[in-house]
Design a protein around this motif. Sequence first.
Motif, mmCIF file in Angstrom:
data_model
loop_
_atom_site.group_PDB
_atom_site.id
_atom_site.type_symbol
_atom_site.label_atom_id
_atom_site.label_comp_id
_atom_site.label_asym_id
_atom_site.label_seq_id
_atom_site.Cartn_x
_atom_site.Cartn_y
_atom_site.Cartn_z
ATOM 1 N N LEU A 69 -0.764 3.173 10.750
ATOM 2 C CA LEU A 69 0.392 2.816 9.928
ATOM 3 C C LEU A 69 -0.035 1.944 8.745
ATOM 4 O O LEU A 69 0.543 2.035 7.661
ATOM 5 N N ILE A 72 -1.458 4.190 6.069
ATOM 6 C CA ILE A 72 -0.343 4.875 5.400
ATOM 7 C C ILE A 72 0.334 3.925 4.418
ATOM 8 O O ILE A 72 0.701 4.304 3.302
ATOM 9 N N SER A 73 0.458 2.677 4.849
ATOM 10 C CA SER A 73 1.075 1.674 3.983
ATOM 11 C C SER A 73 0.264 1.495 2.690
ATOM 12 O O SER A 73 0.829 1.422 1.593
ATOM 13 N N LEU A 76 0.753 4.481 0.481
ATOM 14 C CA LEU A 76 2.076 4.470 -0.144
ATOM 15 C C LEU A 76 2.129 3.474 -1.301
ATOM 16 O O LEU A 76 2.761 3.743 -2.330
ATOM 17 N N MET A 77 1.458 2.320 -1.137
ATOM 18 C CA MET A 77 1.431 1.344 -2.237
ATOM 19 C C MET A 77 0.736 1.958 -3.461
ATOM 20 O O MET A 77 1.173 1.747 -4.600
ATOM 21 N N TRP A 80 3.068 4.279 -5.048
ATOM 22 C CA TRP A 80 4.083 3.491 -5.759
ATOM 23 C C TRP A 80 3.571 3.079 -7.139
ATOM 24 O O TRP A 80 4.256 3.229 -8.142
ATOM 25 N N ALA A 83 3.570 5.954 -9.438
ATOM 26 C CA ALA A 83 4.934 6.317 -9.878
ATOM 27 C C ALA A 83 5.411 5.354 -10.958
ATOM 28 O O ALA A 83 6.021 5.770 -11.950
ATOM 29 N N ALA A 93 11.807 7.176 -14.054
ATOM 30 C CA ALA A 93 12.933 6.783 -13.216
ATOM 31 C C ALA A 93 13.126 5.271 -13.064
ATOM 32 O O ALA A 93 14.247 4.801 -12.969
ATOM 33 N N PHE A 94 12.047 4.492 -13.044
ATOM 34 C CA PHE A 94 12.231 3.075 -12.761
ATOM 35 C C PHE A 94 12.687 2.319 -13.997
ATOM 36 O O PHE A 94 12.206 2.558 -15.104
ATOM 37 N N PHE B 20 8.358 -3.181 -3.253
ATOM 38 C CA PHE B 20 8.057 -2.031 -2.388
ATOM 39 C C PHE B 20 7.260 -2.477 -1.158
ATOM 40 O O PHE B 20 7.460 -1.943 -0.059
ATOM 41 N N LEU B 24 8.292 -1.795 2.775
ATOM 42 C CA LEU B 24 7.412 -1.261 3.824
ATOM 43 C C LEU B 24 7.329 -2.234 4.993
ATOM 44 O O LEU B 24 7.399 -1.830 6.160
ATOM 45 N N GLN B 28 8.905 0.044 7.637
ATOM 46 C CA GLN B 28 7.963 1.120 7.976
ATOM 47 C C GLN B 28 7.845 1.311 9.491
ATOM 48 O O GLN B 28 7.881 2.438 9.990
ATOM 49 N N LEU B 46 3.724 9.767 12.543
ATOM 50 C CA LEU B 46 3.003 9.134 11.434
ATOM 51 C C LEU B 46 3.191 9.927 10.150
ATOM 52 O O LEU B 46 3.463 9.373 9.077
ATOM 53 N N GLN B 50 5.228 8.806 6.571
ATOM 54 C CA GLN B 50 4.714 8.885 5.198
ATOM 55 C C GLN B 50 5.677 9.685 4.316
ATOM 56 O O GLN B 50 5.986 9.277 3.200
ATOM 57 N N PHE B 53 8.788 7.697 3.196
ATOM 58 C CA PHE B 53 8.622 6.725 2.120
ATOM 59 C C PHE B 53 8.241 7.384 0.789
ATOM 60 O O PHE B 53 8.544 6.835 -0.279
ATOM 61 N N LEU B 54 7.631 8.557 0.848
ATOM 62 C CA LEU B 54 7.412 9.296 -0.406
ATOM 63 C C LEU B 54 8.758 9.710 -0.987
ATOM 64 O O LEU B 54 8.992 9.645 -2.194
ATOM 65 N N ILE B 57 10.329 6.677 -2.606
ATOM 66 C CA ILE B 57 9.801 6.382 -3.945
ATOM 67 C C ILE B 57 10.524 7.243 -4.983
ATOM 68 O O ILE B 57 10.907 6.774 -6.049
ATOM 69 N N LEU B 60 14.591 6.126 -4.871
ATOM 70 C CA LEU B 60 15.011 4.728 -4.989
ATOM 71 C C LEU B 60 15.718 4.393 -6.305
ATOM 72 O O LEU B 60 16.693 3.637 -6.306
ATOM 73 N N PRO B 61 15.264 4.952 -7.440
ATOM 74 C CA PRO B 61 15.958 4.618 -8.691
ATOM 75 C C PRO B 61 17.432 5.026 -8.689
ATOM 76 O O PRO B 61 18.213 4.477 -9.440
#
Lengths: 153, 192
Positions: A69, A72-73, A76-77, A80, A83, A93-94, B20, B24, B28, B46, B50, B53-54, B57, B60-61
Amino acid sequence: MTKQSPGTACDDGIAQLYAEGGLTGAEALLYERHLTVCTACRRAVAGYKELFWDLGRPGYRSEPVPDELQRISDDLMARWDEAVADNAEGGGAFSLVPALAGVRGVARGLQLIPGVSAAGRLALETARRTPKAVLSVASRLARRIGPGVRGRR
Amino acid sequence: MDWTDSEVVAACRRGRPEGFAQLLLRYQERVYRRAYSFLHSREEALDLTQDVFLRVIEALPRFEEGRPLWPWLRRITTNLCLNRLRSNPTLVSLDEAFASGDGSGAVTRADLLAAGTDVAESALGNVFGDDLRRAMAALPPLHRVAVVLRHQEDLSYEDIARLMDLPLGTIKTYLFRARRSLRQSLAASWEG
């Protein structure tokens, strides 16, 4: 699930509903009358109450969390960050621009407070004029004092 | 510092990485646990975490500030899980720890209750937890999802029907059959 009167027959569905509090008051009273004479249904209700309690308790839910996990975190960061970077390049988008707009908004807001603008202008004018004032006083003093110590010799 | 959902969302929408990271940190593990309870497979859970959370992302906006995050995350988790189950109906428990267990019948629930100590209570929790997990893993996947949403998320029958996009009558049938099956499995293992 079959629909039967709670007081008339053994029904596993009604035992479940009773155990989770899903019968109306009148239905529950009828069913409780049935329970006084039916061992099988009493056992079923007790079994369902215990099952529902166990399904909801934290001990059952506490499966070990795998170490993956964290990886994965981290992934994902990274996604992020990508993005957000894409957004900065492509106006995506942000809403990063509103963050800056907020600072500008505060500056604009200050200008609306009475006296703030005038005070600002006075400060600027004072700063611009101070050297001249100092020079003017200095030259007047010099004229009154005369040529000075060195000149009197 | 404890962040509220609104603060997390606001920070994320401004593109702040700590927002973000907080999201998590707060959710998470919860998403993983829910995915695991639906799928009963560590690898699948698992992978699904993932994916959730993709999707976050991306979406979220458009998420409305001030709304709580968990119902939204639960919906994404449930939807992705149902997509997986529907595209792969043969997906059953892949969890090696329970798929081939023998029930560890050496100690029965009655034995532990008779012991009547704190240690016995703790052991009872572990043994019974294993029995329950094994019985849950053996349920048809959609029945299991309904049970989890009802008894771990405390959703009403109507909310479960909406979330799973199924008729209310189908949800009632799933829950009735699943709970009867669980009770029978557990009764058999307790008596063993």
